[in-house]
Structure formats: C-alpha cells, structure tokens
Design a protein around this motif. Structure first.
Motif, mmCIF file in Angstrom:
data_model
loop_
_atom_site.group_PDB
_atom_site.id
_atom_site.type_symbol
_atom_site.label_atom_id
_atom_site.label_comp_id
_atom_site.label_asym_id
_atom_site.label_seq_id
_atom_site.Cartn_x
_atom_site.Cartn_y
_atom_site.Cartn_z
ATOM 1 N N GLY A 198 9.040 11.602 10.121
ATOM 2 C CA GLY A 198 7.777 12.018 10.530
ATOM 3 C C GLY A 198 7.445 12.795 11.571
ATOM 4 N N LEU A 236 7.988 9.824 4.437
ATOM 5 C CA LEU A 236 7.601 10.484 5.283
ATOM 6 C C LEU A 236 6.162 9.693 5.711
ATOM 7 C CD1 LEU A 236 6.471 13.120 6.628
ATOM 8 C CD2 LEU A 236 5.769 13.950 4.554
ATOM 9 N N GLN A 262 -1.093 15.590 13.853
ATOM 10 C CA GLN A 262 -0.257 15.003 13.185
ATOM 11 C C GLN A 262 -0.155 15.444 11.368
ATOM 12 O OE1 GLN A 262 2.266 14.424 15.287
ATOM 13 N NE2 GLN A 262 0.507 14.503 16.804
ATOM 14 N N ILE A 275 2.331 17.609 8.853
ATOM 15 C CA ILE A 275 3.000 16.948 7.950
ATOM 16 C C ILE A 275 2.685 18.017 6.580
ATOM 17 C CG2 ILE A 275 2.633 15.160 5.892
ATOM 18 C CD1 ILE A 275 2.240 13.196 8.264
ATOM 19 N N PRO A 327 2.911 8.960 7.863
ATOM 20 C CA PRO A 327 1.813 9.422 8.219
ATOM 21 C C PRO A 327 1.332 8.608 9.514
ATOM 22 C CG PRO A 327 1.189 8.271 6.259
ATOM 23 C CD PRO A 327 2.988 8.271 6.574
#
Length: 337
Positions: free
Chosen positions: A50, A15, A102, A106, A17
């Motif tokens: 992502g 994932l 963002q 997440i 970031p």
C-alpha cells in the motif's frame, strides 16, 4: 518432497487502502490460508502492500508492516483490493483529505500495475478505486449495493450488475458486500485447487458455498452440502474428487468410515438425497462441463463423465435438466455468442 513435487506458488498481493474494512481482508485471506493446508499442489503466498506502512481499519485496529507498492507484479499474480469503511470504529486517523491523497496514489498505481496475466479481485467498495483506474471499463462487475451508483459515476464504461454475490469477467473479479469476498475467494480456490479443496475450506470456516447471483440454481457441486455431518462430508468429498469412479454404496461407506446401511440413512437425513442420486448429480455436472466446454460427441462425454452409455447419461440428465444434452449445448452456445 522432491523438486518435481514442490507446490506451485501463487503470489497474492493485498492492496491495503485507508480505513480498510478489515473483514474484506481477513475473510478472503483466511480462505487462502486454509486452502494451503488442504492440498499440496498450490501455495498461496500473501504480501500486503500500500501507499502507507500503517493504516487504521474499520474496527479501530491498525494494520502495520505494509510493504510499499511494487514497481510491477509477477505473472500469474492475484491482486486483491478490499474496501474502505465510511465510519471506522473510534476513528482518530488521518483526515479524508489525507486519505484522498493515498487513494489517488492507489489509482495511479493500479493503472500501471494491472496488465494481462494479473487477476484483479475487488472486495466490496474496493471496486470504486478499480473503477477510477479504468480497470472495469468494458467488463461485467458488481460492488456493495450502497456503492452501485457511485461506481456508475466512477466507471461509466463498466457493465455494472446488481444483486450478485460476485462477478467474474476474464481477469476481473468483483464481489458485493463484505462477506461476499469469502464467497468469491472460495470460487477462486475451487477453480485453481479444485472443488474438493474449496468445500473443505468452506466446511472449516462453517460457511455455505454459494454461487454468483447470475446462476438460477444452486450448483450441483454444492447441493446437499449444507450440513456438518463428518461421515457424509467424507463420502461427498470422495465423489467430488473423482466423480467418474465406479462408486458403489459399499465403496463410499468405506471412504466415510461407516456401514453401507448407515451411510444410506445419513445421506437421506443430512443431504436430502440418496447416495446414488448424489453420485449421478456429480456425473451430470461433469457431463455438462464437457458439453459446454468441448466439442466431444455424446458418446465421449458419457464415457468421460462415468456413464456406461449415452442412454444412461440421458436418463440421469433428464432428472435434473429440462433440455436434453444436445439442446443444452446449443442453447449455451447461442447465449455465449
């Protein structure tokens, strides 16, 4: 390779970031790439996901072709969340306000996607987003030393441990700063593909295997491995792969492609111990795992660990542990519950 011999696929999702710390990705995933080449039982398949298809990294190099956040993750997945850099090199990317959007996506996705059957792995400051998502509530965990207080604010119900390379608590695995992600992934590989595979990967990467900060001493699986002599490593790999085998110096010398006399000399010079001591360390390590992880009696433990008798086990055990086997088992049982 027949259908029955096909390796088991382990899906790994990274994932990504905003402002991703690139070493948090490259280090752990390089461990998995090499693990795929060192054994045939498992195949780690890696997918990068992502909220954005492209992000800037800590060193100014962009990551592209990032897939969207999936609706769900398959059972048995490893989900890896790297950390972010506060001040990326030559930063020209989105503002922190845009990054916050963002990060919020997440956190929301983590709350939905992480469930029993998914092993979550955070690297460095990745634990902060996990903490905000509630993934660490009630779990032992750690993060980079600069982020400890921030994690305590984000996850007040988490049990945050300082001075740890990494912490494993059930399906939650967290690591400290940056290169500790390599240590954690080597630990994961050792558990899934075996100590011999993890040792081979560490040697390829020219890093030393280290245990978590809670461990009072170096693991017997790792002692005597901080060298680069190929003959000694070949012998040590053979013992680690099958500690209970009847290893004589001559048999190990054949595995190491050298003479018994030379192997004995090389072991003392590079491993700091004799061949016999190394074999006994491995067998005592097996015996300890059996004692603490099963209800086998001492006779069965001795046999399964490669000792001819309980007496031989106790004699070897006493060289490495202050408590006898029975008291060690009771002490670990008391500590566990």
């Amino acid at each position: 390779m027949t259908r029955e011999q096909q390796p088991v696929e382990v899906p790994v999702y990274v994932l990504v970031p905003p402002r991703v710390l690139l070493l948090d990705v490259a280090g752990p995933i390089e461990v998995l790439r090499r693990a795929n080449l060192e054994q045939d039982a498992l195949r780690f398949t890696v997918t990068y996901v992502g909220p954005l298809p492209d992000v800037g990294s800590s060193i100014g190099l962009g990551m592209t072709a990032i897939g969207p956040l999936p609706a769900s993750l398959p059972d048995g997945s490893l989900l890896v969340l790297p950390g972010s850099a506060d001040a990326p090199l030559g930063h020209q990317g989105p503002s922190r306000e845009e990054d916050a959007v963002q990060e919020g996506q997440i956190v929301a996705w983590l709350r939905r996607a992480v469930r029993p059957g998914i092993r979550f792995i955070s690297i460095c400051s990745g634990a902060l987003l996990a903490g905000r998502a509630g993934l660490l509530d009630g779990y032992d965990c750690t993060t980079h030393y600069d982020c400890l207080s921030e994690l305590a604010e984000a996850a007040p119900a988490a049990r945050i441990l300082e001075n740890r390379l990494y912490v494993e608590d059930g399906e939650r695995l967290t690591s400290a700063g940056i290169t500790a992600g390599i240590d954690l992934m080597l630990h994961v590989v050792a558990g899934m593909a075996g100590h011999a595979c993890a040792l081979a990967v560490a040697r390829y990467l020219v890093v030393y295997l280290r245990r978590a900060g809670a461990d009072p001493q170096l693991s017997p699986w790792l002692e005597g491995r901080n060298h680069i002599h190929p003959s000694v490593h070949r012998a040590q790999d053979a013992v680690a792969a099958d500690p209970v085998r009847d290893w004589s110096v001559s048999t190990l010398a054949d595995a190491a492609a050298t003479s018994p006399r030379n192997l004995s000399r090389l072991f003392n010079e590079h491993a700091g111990m004799s061949v016999t001591e190394y074999v006994n360390r491995m067998r005592v390590a097996v015996a300890r795992e059996l004692l603490t992880g099963s209800r086998l009696d001492i006779e069965a433990v001795a046999e399964r660990a490669g000792f001819a008798s309980p007496r031989q086990l106790r004699r070897a055990w006493g060289r490495f542990h202050s408590l006898p086997p029975s008291r060690m088992r009771q002490s670990e049982a008391n500590a566990a519950g």
